[in-house]
Each structure stands twice: as structure tokens, then as C-alpha cells.
Design a protein around this motif. Structure first.
Motif, PDB file in Angstrom:
ATOM      1  N   VAL A   1       0.838  -1.210   0.000  1.00 21.74           N
ATOM      2  CA  VAL A   1       0.000   0.000   0.000  1.00 21.74           C
ATOM      3  C   VAL A   1       0.867   1.252   0.000  1.00 21.74           C
ATOM      4  O   VAL A   1       0.565   2.238  -0.682  1.00 21.74           O
ATOM      5  CB  VAL A   1      -0.949   0.005   1.212  1.00 21.74           C
ATOM      6  N   LEU A   2       1.966   1.218   0.756  1.00 22.84           N
ATOM      7  CA  LEU A   2       2.877   2.360   0.769  1.00 22.84           C
ATOM      8  C   LEU A   2       3.458   2.600  -0.625  1.00 22.84           C
ATOM      9  O   LEU A   2       3.565   3.747  -1.076  1.00 22.84           O
ATOM     10  CB  LEU A   2       4.007   2.105   1.767  1.00 22.84           C
ATOM     11  N   GLY A   3       3.818   1.515  -1.321  1.00 25.29           N
ATOM     12  CA  GLY A   3       4.324   1.653  -2.671  1.00 25.29           C
ATOM     13  C   GLY A   3       3.296   2.269  -3.599  1.00 25.29           C
ATOM     14  O   GLY A   3       3.616   3.146  -4.420  1.00 25.29           O
ATOM     15  N   VAL A   4       2.050   1.824  -3.489  1.00 25.10           N
ATOM     16  CA  VAL A   4       0.980   2.400  -4.301  1.00 25.10           C
ATOM     17  C   VAL A   4       0.834   3.892  -4.010  1.00 25.10           C
ATOM     18  O   VAL A   4       0.655   4.711  -4.926  1.00 25.10           O
ATOM     19  CB  VAL A   4      -0.353   1.671  -4.032  1.00 25.10           C
TER      20      VAL A   4
ATOM     21  N   TRP B   1       1.726   0.750  -9.775  1.00 32.49           N
ATOM     22  CA  TRP B   1       2.002  -0.674  -9.997  1.00 32.49           C
ATOM     23  C   TRP B   1       3.492  -0.965  -9.837  1.00 32.49           C
ATOM     24  O   TRP B   1       3.882  -1.890  -9.124  1.00 32.49           O
ATOM     25  CB  TRP B   1       1.526  -1.068 -11.393  1.00 32.49           C
ATOM     26  N   VAL B   2       4.316  -0.145 -10.471  1.00 31.49           N
ATOM     27  CA  VAL B   2       5.766  -0.341 -10.395  1.00 31.49           C
ATOM     28  C   VAL B   2       6.256  -0.125  -8.966  1.00 31.49           C
ATOM     29  O   VAL B   2       7.064  -0.910  -8.443  1.00 31.49           O
ATOM     30  CB  VAL B   2       6.492   0.618 -11.357  1.00 31.49           C
ATOM     31  N   SER B   3       5.768   0.910  -8.315  1.00 31.04           N
ATOM     32  CA  SER B   3       6.215   1.225  -6.949  1.00 31.04           C
ATOM     33  C   SER B   3       5.844   0.127  -5.971  1.00 31.04           C
ATOM     34  O   SER B   3       6.622  -0.204  -5.066  1.00 31.04           O
ATOM     35  CB  SER B   3       5.597   2.554  -6.488  1.00 31.04           C
ATOM     36  N   ALA B   4       4.660  -0.463  -6.134  1.00 27.20           N
ATOM     37  CA  ALA B   4       4.253  -1.546  -5.243  1.00 27.20           C
ATOM     38  C   ALA B   4       5.172  -2.749  -5.409  1.00 27.20           C
ATOM     39  O   ALA B   4       5.593  -3.370  -4.419  1.00 27.20           O
ATOM     40  CB  ALA B   4       2.806  -1.943  -5.531  1.00 27.20           C
ATOM     41  N   ILE B   5       5.492  -3.083  -6.652  1.00 26.43           N
ATOM     42  CA  ILE B   5       6.385  -4.222  -6.904  1.00 26.43           C
ATOM     43  C   ILE B   5       7.771  -3.955  -6.328  1.00 26.43           C
ATOM     44  O   ILE B   5       8.374  -4.821  -5.679  1.00 26.43           O
ATOM     45  CB  ILE B   5       6.475  -4.492  -8.418  1.00 26.43           C
ATOM     46  N   VAL B   6       8.295  -2.754  -6.559  1.00 26.89           N
ATOM     47  CA  VAL B   6       9.626  -2.412  -6.050  1.00 26.89           C
ATOM     48  C   VAL B   6       9.643  -2.442  -4.526  1.00 26.89           C
ATOM     49  O   VAL B   6      10.582  -2.957  -3.907  1.00 26.89           O
ATOM     50  CB  VAL B   6      10.055  -1.028  -6.565  1.00 26.89           C
ATOM     51  N   ALA B   7       8.598  -1.900  -3.898  1.00 27.70           N
ATOM     52  CA  ALA B   7       8.540  -1.864  -2.440  1.00 27.70           C
ATOM     53  C   ALA B   7       8.534  -3.274  -1.852  1.00 27.70           C
ATOM     54  O   ALA B   7       9.252  -3.565  -0.889  1.00 27.70           O
ATOM     55  CB  ALA B   7       7.297  -1.099  -1.990  1.00 27.70           C
TER      56      ALA B   7
ATOM     57  N   ALA C   1      -1.616  -6.321  -7.849  1.00 29.63           N
ATOM     58  CA  ALA C   1      -1.725  -4.862  -7.883  1.00 29.63           C
ATOM     59  C   ALA C   1      -2.824  -4.376  -8.828  1.00 29.63           C
ATOM     60  O   ALA C   1      -3.697  -3.602  -8.403  1.00 29.63           O
ATOM     61  CB  ALA C   1      -0.378  -4.242  -8.244  1.00 29.63           C
ATOM     62  N   PRO C   2      -2.836  -4.786 -10.100  1.00 26.16           N
ATOM     63  CA  PRO C   2      -3.925  -4.314 -10.964  1.00 26.16           C
ATOM     64  C   PRO C   2      -5.287  -4.889 -10.585  1.00 26.16           C
ATOM     65  O   PRO C   2      -6.307  -4.189 -10.664  1.00 26.16           O
ATOM     66  CB  PRO C   2      -3.493  -4.769 -12.371  1.00 26.16           C
ATOM     67  N   VAL C   3      -5.311  -6.168 -10.172  1.00 27.87           N
ATOM     68  CA  VAL C   3      -6.582  -6.765  -9.756  1.00 27.87           C
ATOM     69  C   VAL C   3      -7.110  -6.063  -8.513  1.00 27.87           C
ATOM     70  O   VAL C   3      -8.292  -5.691  -8.433  1.00 27.87           O
ATOM     71  CB  VAL C   3      -6.412  -8.272  -9.492  1.00 27.87           C
ATOM     72  N   GLY C   4      -6.214  -5.877  -7.536  1.00 30.11           N
ATOM     73  CA  GLY C   4      -6.612  -5.168  -6.333  1.00 30.11           C
ATOM     74  C   GLY C   4      -6.997  -3.731  -6.611  1.00 30.11           C
ATOM     75  O   GLY C   4      -7.921  -3.190  -5.995  1.00 30.11           O
TER      76      GLY C   4
END
Length: 230
Positions: free
Chosen positions: A96-99, A141-147, A171-174
Motif C-alpha cells: 500500500v505504501l508503494g501504491v 504498480w511499479v512502486s508496489a512491486i519495487v517496495a 496490484a492491478p486486480v486489487g
């Protein structure tokens, strides 16, 4: 159930207070009117008086919404906390922080619009706001994956690769589920542009995202054995 409810309540507090701050209700003098931009359409709404009261109210609403949602999910078997191996709650929080980081530009624009900032007028058109939302969705999306990847690296986690892949899918589904839930919450509240509606919508969106990342982590751990060497 109580533990998960309380955990979601805390997430709700953070999300709701952040939402109140971004909406400008905590920092605007009483009586000012905010303006929300969605494409080429705008909706005006009264802001709450300046001071601590809006933040306290937002925190209360966020906790209640979060606690109810967390308890309900626990009751139907969706559990994202309490396992020291899975640690889905930590993954959910980091996701969530990444998002949030990825969505920061759009949140700043929306928050400034609520606060009545004049500089927003220059981008308050469908030709500017819609591309901004699209770009921020990709960044989120990218930030969530990186985090999540950074968290896995710090843990030296045995399911790192699977968790990152699960996050990429979740991420996209959520995000789609969170958007639908946010719209449903706004519809239930009459699409009112007041601060309480903003707070509820932000809280619901954040919690649905948290559930998505938590479930993705649990699936990654439970679907296969640890990586070799762990």
C-alpha cells in the motif's frame, strides 16, 4: 478476529488521516469550498473547520470502517495477519505504501483541488487529468512491486520471487477491486464531496489494496515450497 479487526482499524486511521490532509480539510480555514476534478467535470463541496477536529473525526471514521472490514474478512476466512512465516500484514502495508508513492502526483492534484489551490486550474481539464491518472496508475504498480521486492531482499525471504510475481498480478486486480469498492462507497454516501465521504472512500480503497497484497503473499507462500537454500 479482534486482532485482524484492530490491525485493519489502524490501517484505516492512517489512510483516513492522510485522506483528510490531502483533501485540504485539515489545513483550510473554515468556510472555504473545495473543488474535485474528475476529467472535465468539477464538483464543489464545503470543507470542515480548520484544526484538530477534522483529523480526529477522520481517524475515528477510518478506524471503524477498517475494523468492520477486517473483522468481516476474518469471519469469511480471509486472514492476512498473525503468521510469523507468511507475515502478510507487513507485505500488505509495504504494498500500500508503494501504491501511495506512485499515486502521489495525482493525490497532490486532487488534494490541492479540494484545498482550492489556484495552480490546479491550469490542469483541470480532461486532456491533463486523465493522462495524469493513467501515468500514476502505472507508477503505482511499479512502486508496489519495487517496495515488496525491497522488503523481500531485506528479509532474505525464501519466497521472494513468487511474492514479487504475485504482487505484480495482485496490484492491478486489487486496484480494480479497490476502485469499484471506492465508487460503491461514494455511491452509498450519495457522491457527496464533503470530507467524511472523501475519508471513507480513501479508507476503503486502502484497505481493499491491503487485502489484495496480503492475500497475494499468503498465496505465494502456501502454493509452493521455499526456494532452494532456505
Amino acid at each position: 478476529m479482534l486482532k485482524q479487526g484492530a490491525g485493519f482499524g489502524v490501517v484505516g486511521i492512517v489512510a483516513s488521516v492522510l485522506g483528510a490532509a490531502l483533501s485540504g480539510t485539515a489545513f483550510s480555514p473554515g468556510g472555504l469550498r473545495g473543488y474535485v476534478v474528475v476529467g472535465s467535470a468539477g464538483f464543489a463541496g464545503n470543507s470542515l473547520p480548520w484544526g484538530a477536529q477534522p483529523l480526529i473525526g477522520a481517524a475515528f471514521v477510518g478506524f471503524v470502517v477498517g475494523a468492520v472490514l477486517g473483522s468481516a474478512l476474518h469471519a469469511i476466512g480471509v486472514r492476512v495477519t498473525g503468521d510469523r512465516v507468511v507475515r502478510a500484514g507487513s507485505v500488505a502495508a509495504v504494498g500500500v505504501l508503494g501504491v501511495l508513492v506512485g499515486l502521489a502526483p495525482a493525490l497532490i492534484v486532487v488534494g490541492s483541488a479540494f484545498a482550492g489551490a489556484s495552480w490546479v486550474d491550469g490542469i483541470a481539464t480532461e486532456y491533463m487529468t486523465l493522462p495524469l491518472y493513467a501515468v500514476c496508475a502505472v507508477l503505482a504498480w511499479v512502486s508496489a512491486i519495487v517496495a515488496v521486492r525491497l522488503l523481500m531482499t531485506r528479509w532474505g525471504d525464501a519466497w521472494s520471487a513468487r511474492t514479487v510475481r504475485a504482487t505484480a498480478v495482485a496490484a492491478p486486480v486489487g486496484g480494480a477491486c479497490a476502485t469499484a469498492a471506492g465508487v460503491a462507497a461514494a455511491w452509498y454516501l450519495g457522491f457527496d464531496t464533503s470530507a467524511p465521504t472523501w475519508v471513507v472512500v480513501v479508507t476503503v480503497v486502502a484497505l481493499v489494496l491491503a487485502v489484495s497484497f496480503g492475500v497475494a503473499r499468503r498465496w505465494a507462500v502456501n502454493s509452493a515450497a521455499p526456494d532452494p537454500g532456505h
